[in-house]
Write a protein that holds these residues in place. Structure first.
Motif, PDB file in Angstrom:
ATOM      1  N   ILE A 144     -68.025  -7.250   4.566  1.00  0.00           N
ATOM      2  CA  ILE A 144     -68.343  -6.348   5.679  1.00  0.00           C
ATOM      3  C   ILE A 144     -67.047  -5.926   6.366  1.00  0.00           C
ATOM      4  O   ILE A 144     -66.249  -6.760   6.778  1.00  0.00           O
ATOM      5  CB  ILE A 144     -69.277  -7.040   6.696  1.00  0.00           C
ATOM      6  CG1 ILE A 144     -70.606  -7.416   6.029  1.00  0.00           C
ATOM      7  CG2 ILE A 144     -69.524  -6.128   7.900  1.00  0.00           C
ATOM      8  CD1 ILE A 144     -71.526  -8.221   6.924  1.00  0.00           C
ATOM      9  N   GLY A 145     -66.847  -4.620   6.496  1.00  0.00           N
ATOM     10  CA  GLY A 145     -65.618  -4.107   7.092  1.00  0.00           C
ATOM     11  C   GLY A 145     -65.745  -3.889   8.588  1.00  0.00           C
ATOM     12  O   GLY A 145     -66.844  -3.856   9.143  1.00  0.00           O
ATOM     13  N   PRO A 146     -64.617  -3.732   9.277  1.00  0.00           N
ATOM     14  CA  PRO A 146     -64.635  -3.512  10.724  1.00  0.00           C
ATOM     15  C   PRO A 146     -65.203  -2.147  11.080  1.00  0.00           C
ATOM     16  O   PRO A 146     -65.185  -1.204  10.283  1.00  0.00           O
ATOM     17  CB  PRO A 146     -63.159  -3.613  11.113  1.00  0.00           C
ATOM     18  CG  PRO A 146     -62.413  -3.237   9.871  1.00  0.00           C
ATOM     19  CD  PRO A 146     -63.244  -3.749   8.728  1.00  0.00           C
ATOM     20  N   PRO A 173     -66.493  -9.493  10.337  1.00  0.00           N
ATOM     21  CA  PRO A 173     -67.811  -9.420   9.708  1.00  0.00           C
ATOM     22  C   PRO A 173     -68.917 -10.025  10.565  1.00  0.00           C
ATOM     23  O   PRO A 173     -70.036  -9.493  10.601  1.00  0.00           O
ATOM     24  CB  PRO A 173     -67.610 -10.209   8.411  1.00  0.00           C
ATOM     25  CG  PRO A 173     -66.162 -10.042   8.080  1.00  0.00           C
ATOM     26  CD  PRO A 173     -65.472 -10.058   9.415  1.00  0.00           C
ATOM     27  N   ALA A 174     -68.631 -11.112  11.261  1.00  0.00           N
ATOM     28  CA  ALA A 174     -69.657 -11.745  12.093  1.00  0.00           C
ATOM     29  C   ALA A 174     -70.112 -10.816  13.208  1.00  0.00           C
ATOM     30  O   ALA A 174     -71.312 -10.695  13.498  1.00  0.00           O
ATOM     31  CB  ALA A 174     -69.116 -13.049  12.682  1.00  0.00           C
ATOM     32  N   GLN A 175     -69.184 -10.144  13.858  1.00  0.00           N
ATOM     33  CA  GLN A 175     -69.538  -9.241  14.940  1.00  0.00           C
ATOM     34  C   GLN A 175     -70.348  -8.053  14.428  1.00  0.00           C
ATOM     35  O   GLN A 175     -71.334  -7.641  15.052  1.00  0.00           O
ATOM     36  CB  GLN A 175     -68.260  -8.762  15.637  1.00  0.00           C
ATOM     37  CG  GLN A 175     -67.524  -9.862  16.378  1.00  0.00           C
ATOM     38  CD  GLN A 175     -66.176  -9.410  16.911  1.00  0.00           C
ATOM     39  OE1 GLN A 175     -65.515  -8.549  16.338  1.00  0.00           O
ATOM     40  NE2 GLN A 175     -65.729 -10.031  17.996  1.00  0.00           N
ATOM     41  N   ARG A 177     -69.224 -13.380  19.039  1.00  0.00           N
ATOM     42  CA  ARG A 177     -68.516 -14.416  18.298  1.00  0.00           C
ATOM     43  C   ARG A 177     -67.941 -13.840  17.010  1.00  0.00           C
ATOM     44  O   ARG A 177     -68.464 -12.869  16.462  1.00  0.00           O
ATOM     45  CB  ARG A 177     -69.466 -15.570  18.013  1.00  0.00           C
ATOM     46  CG  ARG A 177     -70.052 -16.159  19.306  1.00  0.00           C
ATOM     47  CD  ARG A 177     -70.827 -17.416  19.040  1.00  0.00           C
ATOM     48  NE  ARG A 177     -71.568 -17.839  20.218  1.00  0.00           N
ATOM     49  CZ  ARG A 177     -72.170 -19.020  20.328  1.00  0.00           C
ATOM     50  NH1 ARG A 177     -72.096 -19.875  19.324  1.00  0.00           N
ATOM     51  NH2 ARG A 177     -72.833 -19.340  21.423  1.00  0.00           N
ATOM     52  N   GLU A 178     -66.881 -14.492  16.510  1.00  0.00           N
ATOM     53  CA  GLU A 178     -66.036 -13.809  15.528  1.00  0.00           C
ATOM     54  C   GLU A 178     -66.117 -14.324  14.098  1.00  0.00           C
ATOM     55  O   GLU A 178     -65.684 -13.634  13.178  1.00  0.00           O
ATOM     56  CB  GLU A 178     -64.577 -13.876  15.997  1.00  0.00           C
ATOM     57  CG  GLU A 178     -64.352 -13.153  17.326  1.00  0.00           C
ATOM     58  CD  GLU A 178     -62.896 -13.140  17.723  1.00  0.00           C
ATOM     59  OE1 GLU A 178     -62.083 -13.796  17.038  1.00  0.00           O
ATOM     60  OE2 GLU A 178     -62.563 -12.459  18.713  1.00  0.00           O
TER      61      GLU A 178
END
Length: 432
Positions: free
Chosen positions: A16-18, A225-227, A325-326
């Motif tokens: 997953i990209g920003p 990716p988490a965000q 969270r990151e």
């Protein structure tokens, strides 16, 4: 779940990209594009866009700026087309606020002075006419928070400490210290829109029966990716339509009302009428982050206020930007904690208000169905919720759903452990 499946989900997660975060304000035929709080100017690529009309939030969409294109031009057209109806409705002048109550803003924090500074800067930029700020330093191990407040914010911020760890205990200390007619709560990892406090608290002046208000929470950054994964499944937002929850007129589309408290809002953006919150005993200190219960303190507060016959109002005009969270590990912790907090708060409600047990049992069959739906694996869905906020552009990992179910099974145990720990702490302090 097999190890191979977990590894596959993690690899997919890491791909997953920003996504950039920005705001686009539609002002007649003009448009103003700004980066989100703490974000750099928009370039090419995907953009999570908050769309406003003359400053008022009306929706979000996931836009794309082609390489070499002008970002504002690339985003304004799709935004106008997507939100034509909402923009037209927003053209009507809003009902002016006749006044705002004296308000206390309570921010509980623990060893995050760098984040807290950004939150406090945004508080001091509020256009609310009459408010104070109370910082509650929860079980501190260093003087970093005290030093920050005393060196930079001493004239506008009151600093208090709460030695008992846990978010609910810290919030109760803030309630004890607060002087306002209304008490607003937010977190140390948010940046508040300048009109946040006015929009959140003005409904209390207009409605004497209002006990609680909540507002909109959007992501400050989508760099990891988490965000991105969390926000693609709706994040903390509850939509862009104002809504009143009235126990005298239960919503037809909420058969579990008021026990589905997670639908009402979140603790990073909530306010209570002070005398109402104090009358129900504040928050249960055996709930919340920092306790074995892991969460649920905000949901507990919502249900206690509604159960006393007071209304709850949600407004998307009261906006804060939240730092999600990151990391993958953060998401695992969060999923388990949310599950635990859900059943912990329900346990707390029934322990403290046993008279609600018959109503709860009557709703239990639908509650179990709701729990299964809540934790079911979320499939990718190109449709999504109105406004394009919950686009579900990335499948929700099965592991996170399993962790949330495990948390739900643990929640009542965690709550009872937290109660025992609190009793032991009281006994220990009394014997000194």
């Amino acid at each position: 779940m097999s190890r191979a499946r977990v590894e596959q989900e993690i690899r997919r997660f890491l791909d997953i990209g920003p996504v950039q975060v920005a705001e686009l304000d539609l002002q007649g035929a003009e448009a103003t594009l700004r980066p989100g709080p703490g974000s750099p100017p928009v370039t090419h690529g995907q953009v999570f866009l908050l769309v406003r009309r003359d400053g008022r939030p009306i929706g979000t969409l996931l836009g794309l700026v082609p390489e070499g294109a002008d970002p504002k031009a690339a985003l304004a057209g799709p935004a106008r087309e997507r939100f034509a109806a909402e923009a037209a409705a927003a053209e009507a002048p809003p009902t002016p606020h006749t006044g705002v109550p004296h308000t206390s803003v309570v921010i509980a924090t623990r060893e995050r002075a760098d984040r807290l500074a950004h939150a406090l800067d945004s508080m001091l930029a509020q256009d609310h006419a009459d408010f104070e700020i109370v910082v509650v330093d929860n079980a501190p191990v260093t003087d970093a928070t005290r030093d920050l407040v005393e060196s930079k914010y001493a004239e506008r911020v009151r600093y208090v400490t709460e030695p008992v760890p846990g978010l609910a205990a810290a919030h109760n200390k803030g309630v004890e210290a607060a002087r306002g007619e209304v008490i607003a709560f937010t977190d140390d990892d948010v940046v508040a829109d300048p009109r946040w406090l006015t929009e959140l608290t003005a409904p209390f002046a207009a409605d004497p029966g209002l006990g609680c208000a909540t507002g909109l929470i959007l992501p400050a950054r989508l760099r990891t990716p988490a965000q991105v994964l969390l926000e693609s499944h709706g994040g903390f937002a509850k939509g862009f339509t104002a809504r009143m929850y009235d126990p005298a007129d239960p919503p037809a589309d909420e058969p579990l009302f008021p026990f589905t408290a997670g639908r009402f809002g979140s603790g990073a953006n909530m306010a209570f009428r002070a005398d109402v919150l104090r009358a129900v005993g504040g928050f249960d200190p055996a709930t919340g982050a920092g306790t074995p219960a892991r969460g649920g303190d905000d949901l507990y507060g919502f249900v206690r206020v509604l159960a006393q016959g007071h209304r709850l109002h949600y407004t998307p005009q009261a906006l804060v930007w939240h730092h999600h969270r990151e990391t993958w590990r953060d998401l695992e912790t969060q999923a388990y904690g949310y599950g635990a907090g859900l059943t912990a708060y329900l346990t707390a409600i029934l322990v403290n208000r046993p008279g609600l047990l018959p109503a709860f049992l009557a709703r239990l069959p639908r509650g179990l169905a709701h729990a299964r739906a809540l934790t079911a694996t979320r499939e990718a869905d190109a449709g999504g919720a109105p406004g394009g906020h919950d686009d579900r552009s990335h499948p929700w990992p099965r592991r996170l759903s399993r962790l949330q179910r495990r948390g739900m099974a643990y929640g009542p145990v965690g709550y009872l452990r937290a109660r025992r720990a609190l009793r032991a702490a009281v006994v220990s302090r009394g014997s000194r």
